[in-house]
Design a protein around this motif. Structure first.
Motif, PDB file in Angstrom:
ATOM      1  N   LYS A 186       6.488   3.845   5.059  1.00  0.00           N
ATOM      2  CA  LYS A 186       7.691   3.000   4.905  1.00  0.00           C
ATOM      3  C   LYS A 186       8.955   3.865   4.884  1.00  0.00           C
ATOM      4  O   LYS A 186       9.917   3.610   5.598  1.00  0.00           O
ATOM      5  CB  LYS A 186       7.639   2.209   3.575  1.00  0.00           C
ATOM      6  CG  LYS A 186       6.513   1.201   3.501  1.00  0.00           C
ATOM      7  CD  LYS A 186       6.507   0.458   2.172  1.00  0.00           C
ATOM      8  CE  LYS A 186       6.033   1.279   0.979  1.00  0.00           C
ATOM      9  NZ  LYS A 186       4.606   1.656   0.997  1.00  0.00           N
ATOM     10  N   PRO A 241       2.900   8.778  16.013  1.00  0.00           N
ATOM     11  CA  PRO A 241       1.785   9.711  15.894  1.00  0.00           C
ATOM     12  C   PRO A 241       1.813  10.469  14.572  1.00  0.00           C
ATOM     13  O   PRO A 241       2.869  10.553  13.926  1.00  0.00           O
ATOM     14  CB  PRO A 241       2.023  10.690  17.050  1.00  0.00           C
ATOM     15  CG  PRO A 241       3.506  10.688  17.225  1.00  0.00           C
ATOM     16  CD  PRO A 241       3.979   9.297  16.873  1.00  0.00           C
ATOM     17  N   GLN A 269      10.987   5.714  -6.839  1.00  0.00           N
ATOM     18  CA  GLN A 269      10.615   7.093  -6.481  1.00  0.00           C
ATOM     19  C   GLN A 269      11.793   7.825  -5.831  1.00  0.00           C
ATOM     20  O   GLN A 269      11.836   9.053  -5.822  1.00  0.00           O
ATOM     21  CB  GLN A 269       9.442   7.106  -5.498  1.00  0.00           C
ATOM     22  CG  GLN A 269       8.139   6.554  -6.042  1.00  0.00           C
ATOM     23  CD  GLN A 269       7.038   6.548  -4.987  1.00  0.00           C
ATOM     24  OE1 GLN A 269       6.195   7.436  -4.944  1.00  0.00           O
ATOM     25  NE2 GLN A 269       7.030   5.546  -4.122  1.00  0.00           N
ATOM     26  N   THR A 305       9.393   7.150   5.649  1.00  0.00           N
ATOM     27  CA  THR A 305       9.568   7.952   6.869  1.00  0.00           C
ATOM     28  C   THR A 305      10.171   7.081   7.977  1.00  0.00           C
ATOM     29  O   THR A 305      11.064   7.518   8.720  1.00  0.00           O
ATOM     30  CB  THR A 305       8.202   8.518   7.313  1.00  0.00           C
ATOM     31  OG1 THR A 305       7.632   9.212   6.195  1.00  0.00           O
ATOM     32  CG2 THR A 305       8.337   9.460   8.485  1.00  0.00           C
ATOM     33  N   LYS A 360       0.847  -1.188   0.000  1.00  0.00           N
ATOM     34  CA  LYS A 360       0.000   0.000   0.000  1.00  0.00           C
ATOM     35  C   LYS A 360       0.893   1.253   0.000  1.00  0.00           C
ATOM     36  O   LYS A 360       1.888   1.302   0.723  1.00  0.00           O
ATOM     37  CB  LYS A 360      -0.891  -0.031   1.241  1.00  0.00           C
ATOM     38  CG  LYS A 360      -1.962   1.022   1.204  1.00  0.00           C
ATOM     39  CD  LYS A 360      -2.885   0.894   2.368  1.00  0.00           C
ATOM     40  CE  LYS A 360      -4.020  -0.056   2.066  1.00  0.00           C
ATOM     41  NZ  LYS A 360      -5.128   0.100   3.015  1.00  0.00           N
ATOM     42  N   GLY A 361       0.517   2.236  -0.793  1.00  0.00           N
ATOM     43  CA  GLY A 361       1.330   3.444  -0.887  1.00  0.00           C
ATOM     44  C   GLY A 361       1.078   4.395   0.280  1.00  0.00           C
ATOM     45  O   GLY A 361      -0.017   4.434   0.840  1.00  0.00           O
ATOM     46  N   GLY A 362       2.105   5.132   0.633  1.00  0.00           N
ATOM     47  CA  GLY A 362       1.954   6.226   1.593  1.00  0.00           C
ATOM     48  C   GLY A 362       1.637   5.840   3.024  1.00  0.00           C
ATOM     49  O   GLY A 362       0.997   6.586   3.752  1.00  0.00           O
ATOM     50  N   ALA A 404       6.612  15.107   8.379  1.00  0.00           N
ATOM     51  CA  ALA A 404       6.344  15.315   6.952  1.00  0.00           C
ATOM     52  C   ALA A 404       7.222  16.439   6.385  1.00  0.00           C
ATOM     53  O   ALA A 404       7.525  16.455   5.193  1.00  0.00           O
ATOM     54  CB  ALA A 404       4.869  15.635   6.758  1.00  0.00           C
ATOM     55  N   MET A 414       1.154   7.246  11.714  1.00  0.00           N
ATOM     56  CA  MET A 414       0.214   8.357  11.508  1.00  0.00           C
ATOM     57  C   MET A 414      -1.025   8.231  12.394  1.00  0.00           C
ATOM     58  O   MET A 414      -2.146   8.472  11.959  1.00  0.00           O
ATOM     59  CB  MET A 414      -0.174   8.459  10.027  1.00  0.00           C
ATOM     60  CG  MET A 414       1.006   8.862   9.164  1.00  0.00           C
ATOM     61  SD  MET A 414       0.593   8.988   7.426  1.00  0.00           S
ATOM     62  CE  MET A 414       1.602   7.686   6.754  1.00  0.00           C
TER      63      MET A 414
HETATM   64  P1  ATP Z   1       5.267   5.051  -0.792  1.00  0.00           P
HETATM   65  O1  ATP Z   1       4.404   3.841  -0.738  1.00  0.00           O
HETATM   66  O2  ATP Z   1       4.837   6.048  -1.817  1.00  0.00           O
HETATM   67  O3  ATP Z   1       6.715   4.720  -0.864  1.00  0.00           O
HETATM   68  P2  ATP Z   1       5.597   5.339   2.028  1.00  0.00           P
HETATM   69  O4  ATP Z   1       4.892   4.130   2.534  1.00  0.00           O
HETATM   70  O5  ATP Z   1       7.050   5.268   1.944  1.00  0.00           O
HETATM   71  O6  ATP Z   1       5.007   5.791   0.621  1.00  0.00           O
HETATM   72  P3  ATP Z   1       5.939   7.851   3.350  1.00  0.00           P
HETATM   73  O7  ATP Z   1       6.515   8.451   2.112  1.00  0.00           O
HETATM   74  O8  ATP Z   1       6.855   7.583   4.472  1.00  0.00           O
HETATM   75  O9  ATP Z   1       5.137   6.537   2.969  1.00  0.00           O
HETATM   76  O10 ATP Z   1       4.750   8.746   3.903  1.00  0.00           O
HETATM   77  C1  ATP Z   1       3.691   9.190   3.064  1.00  0.00           C
HETATM   78  C2  ATP Z   1       3.437  10.663   3.345  1.00  0.00           C
HETATM   79  O11 ATP Z   1       2.984  10.833   4.675  1.00  0.00           O
HETATM   80  C3  ATP Z   1       4.677  11.535   3.201  1.00  0.00           C
HETATM   81  O12 ATP Z   1       4.304  12.769   2.711  1.00  0.00           O
HETATM   82  C4  ATP Z   1       5.193  11.649   4.635  1.00  0.00           C
HETATM   83  O13 ATP Z   1       5.928  12.842   4.841  1.00  0.00           O
HETATM   84  C5  ATP Z   1       3.881  11.660   5.420  1.00  0.00           C
HETATM   85  N1  ATP Z   1       4.041  11.039   6.747  1.00  0.00           N
HETATM   86  C6  ATP Z   1       4.592   9.847   7.033  1.00  0.00           C
HETATM   87  N2  ATP Z   1       4.519   9.582   8.341  1.00  0.00           N
HETATM   88  C7  ATP Z   1       3.922  10.659   8.923  1.00  0.00           C
HETATM   89  C8  ATP Z   1       3.546  10.980  10.268  1.00  0.00           C
HETATM   90  N3  ATP Z   1       3.772  10.140  11.280  1.00  0.00           N
HETATM   91  N4  ATP Z   1       2.929  12.162  10.479  1.00  0.00           N
HETATM   92  C9  ATP Z   1       2.662  13.010   9.449  1.00  0.00           C
HETATM   93  N5  ATP Z   1       2.990  12.764   8.172  1.00  0.00           N
HETATM   94  C10 ATP Z   1       3.603  11.589   7.898  1.00  0.00           C
END
Ligand code: ATP
Ligand code: MG
Length: 269
Positions: free
Chosen positions: A23, A221, A49, A25, A18-20, A227, A192
């Protein structure tokens, strides 16, 4: 039982198709706090990416080599490792060209083992290798799971949190059957999380029910500072070390180290 165990390199894959969900962060900030605790850490950006690479301050259009060269051109991984401003934290960067590997690898023999093989030469130089997987269950993620000792699954505290996790679990089982029998699940991490909403609390409970022994005690949290940090090319430790987000990732690094030690004791008993 041996009391003190020499630490072996632990390879952890951060995966969820699942995206976003957090992972990247988690990879960046867990990596930073493990390094701050004196661990030698290498992050592998397995996502075309390139968010991990840019979040750590690298300009992905100006790289002299990246993971694509390692996987597809047999360039030694040590040649593309870059140091970051965090002492003890290095990264193997990725750029959009890595997307081509997903297609080109189809014709490559032993394609699922490319990353594992590449890491063998430098593994001993690190205590932790964190692999940031892309949001898919394709050959790149499979390479991550084959190279890993353990997987960490970040799950976003939202309504569809558990949707699709079945596919991930199936993929992990398939990898265990044929490619990497020792792949373990280190933990499921709730990200989150908004403590003020009933939805977040309900999702927390539901995830706990599904993974009673695996859910990390630490909950990340929702925190805007987390972000913001990547656009400054630094981890939360440098950006705002006193924020809630920073404190949660520091706690996660402690918990991860504890779980890894426990897992090592079990295997050496
Ligand atoms: P992808 O699947 O696209 O690689 P991902 O699973 O790596 O995404 P992230 O890129 O880490 O996810 O986070 C998605 C978005 O949410 C980013 O904009 C990130 O800055 C924001 N984000 C991540 N964790 C938090 C948090 N705990 N609080 C607020 N914003 C967050
Ligand atoms: Mg990501």
């Amino acid at each position: 039982m041996r009391e003190k165990v020499a630490q072996q390199t632990k390879v952890l894959a951060l995966a969820n198709q699942k995206g976003g969900v957090g992972k990247t962060t988690t990879t960046i900030n867990l990596g930073a706090y493990l390094a701050a605790a004196g661990q030698r850490v290498l992050i592998v950006d397995l996502d075309p990416q390139g968010n991990t690479s840019s979040g750590l301050g690298l300009v992905t259009s100006k790289l002299h080599g990246d993971l694509y060269d390692v996987l597809m051109e047999d360039v030694a991984i040590a040649a593309v490792v870059q140091e970051t401003i965090t002492k003890g934290l290095a990264v193997v960067p990725a750029s959009p060209i890595l997307a081509a590997a997903e297609v080109e690898m189809v014709a490559v023999p032993q394609r699922e083992f490319k990353l594992k093989k590449a890491l063998e030469n430098i593994k001993g130089e690190y205590d932790y290798i964190l692999i940031d997987c892309p949001p898919s269950l394709g050959i790149l993620t499979v390479n991550g799971l084959v190279a890993a000792d353990e997987i960490i699954i970040p799950v976003q505290a939202e309504f569809y949190a558990l949707e699709g996790l079945g596919h991930l679990v199936q993929t992990v089982q398939r990898v265990r059957r044929g490619l990497n029998p020792k792949l373990g699940l280190l933990g499921v991490l709730l990200t989150m999380h908004n403590g003020r909403t009933t939805l977040s609390t309900q999702v927390h409970e539901e995830v706990r029910r599904h993974f009673p022994d695996k859910l990390f005690e630490t909950v990340i949290p929702r925190n805007v500072r987390l972000a913001e940090a990547p656009s400054h090319g630094v981890s939360i430790m440098q950006y705002d070390g006193w924020s809630k987000g920073a404190r949660s990732y520091k706690a996660l690094a402690k918990e991860v180290q504890k779980r890894v030690k426990q897992a090592e004791r079990v295997t050496t008993t």
